[in-house]
Design an enzyme around this catalytic site. Sequence first.
Site, short mmCIF file in Angstrom:
data_model
loop_
_atom_site.label_atom_id
_atom_site.label_comp_id
_atom_site.label_asym_id
_atom_site.label_seq_id
_atom_site.Cartn_x
_atom_site.Cartn_y
_atom_site.Cartn_z
CG ASP A 55 3.45 -38.63 5.90
OD1 ASP A 55 3.53 -38.89 4.68
OD2 ASP A 55 4.36 -38.90 6.72
CE LYS A 81 8.59 -37.36 4.93
NZ LYS A 81 8.70 -38.38 3.86
CG ASP A 127 5.90 -45.62 0.74
OD1 ASP A 127 5.00 -46.24 1.35
OD2 ASP A 127 6.89 -45.13 1.31
CG PHE A 129 -0.11 -54.26 -2.26
CD1 PHE A 129 -0.44 -54.31 -3.61
CD2 PHE A 129 -0.77 -55.09 -1.38
CE1 PHE A 129 -1.43 -55.17 -4.05
CE2 PHE A 129 -1.75 -55.96 -1.82
CZ PHE A 129 -2.09 -56.00 -3.16
CB CYS A 168 -11.86 -50.95 -8.05
SG CYS A 168 -11.64 -52.68 -7.59
CB CYS A 171 -10.74 -54.71 -11.67
SG CYS A 171 -12.39 -54.74 -11.00
CB CYS A 183 7.97 -51.00 -0.80
SG CYS A 183 9.53 -50.51 -0.18
CB CYS A 245 -15.72 -52.25 -8.08
SG CYS A 245 -14.90 -53.12 -9.42
ZN LIG Z 1 -12.88 -54.07 -8.90
#
Ligand SMILES: [Zn+2]
Length: 341
Positions: A55, A81, A127, A129, A168, A171, A183, A245
């Site tokens: 963290d 944290k 939190d 992307f 995954c 996908c 966020c 994947c």
């Molecule tokens: Zn994938």
Amino acid sequence: MNERYSRQQLFAPIGEEGQKKIREKHVVLIGAGALGTGNAEALVRAGIGKLTIIDRDYVEWSNLQRQQLYSEVDAKERLPKAIAAKRRLERINSEVKIDAIVGEADAEQLESLAVEQRPDLLIDATDNFDARMIINDVAYKYGIPWIYGACVGSYGLSYAFIPGRTPCLYCLLETVPQGGLTCDTAGIISPAVQMVVSYQVAEALKVLVEDWAALRGKLVSFDLWTNEYAAIRIDAVKRDDCPTCGHRPSYPFLSYEHQTKTAVLCGRDSVQIRPSSRRQYDVNELASFFRRQGLRAEANPYLVSVSLGAKRLVVFADGRALVHGTKDVNEAKTIYYRYLG
Ligand SMILES: [Zn+2]
């Protein structure tokens, strides 16, 4: 039978065999906020062998409403944290080995963990992307299951990604509601957190005891305030040309171009800055440096906090910094480089 785990062992799908497996497993938890502290406490009580917590943040008063491992003392001391969580978890179960990493869960960090320690499971409690896409690439590159969880307001969602068995996250990008990926500055209530934690930990236990047939296999989403619930089967969204994947994976989020050096922090008036090269500061020397310039600086063993009028600069020992009181990346950089250039 080990008294501590007796009720868990009496649960037939786990049993004594399952408990032994749980005991041998290493889980990496990415993020120690609301979802992270919930997952950590449940897994440590369940008796996993080792937990690694990563963290980048420290405890603040606004965390205490839902981040279950932290207390007022942690917020007063601005304890990182990962450190505060480790201390509390060791009091809950001293049999579990706990590694705390104060820093960014970037590609370099996660890949070296995957290569050197071969963890059995990654849990997403982040939190943002970028972090999730990095977790996704590392998980599929090294064949490690990972469990996605997100919540905002009274809404939450979760899915267990199993390399070789499920599509995954890449996908799924067009299927997953963006509110669950990016966020969001909306508020949050603790039962939404606990619900996602329950979904994550249940799937985690199945992975740890290797009960693959029991996995839910569906993307679950719910809203505890509007009383909605959905579980969607998503096997069909698997893309053959997926860069993570598919047949010829390139793991795009592990490459340097995707590494963000600055980031506006989720739901906060704060910007994070990472120096282009890693350095190591003595936080006490750094505090003296700021004080010599007539500034008020407070240090604990992990970071220095400096008051700059309406803004505050927090510098961690590895040179990473948070500038509070602004969402403007350029303004934050100017402040950072004025002192640490
Ligand atoms: Zn994938």
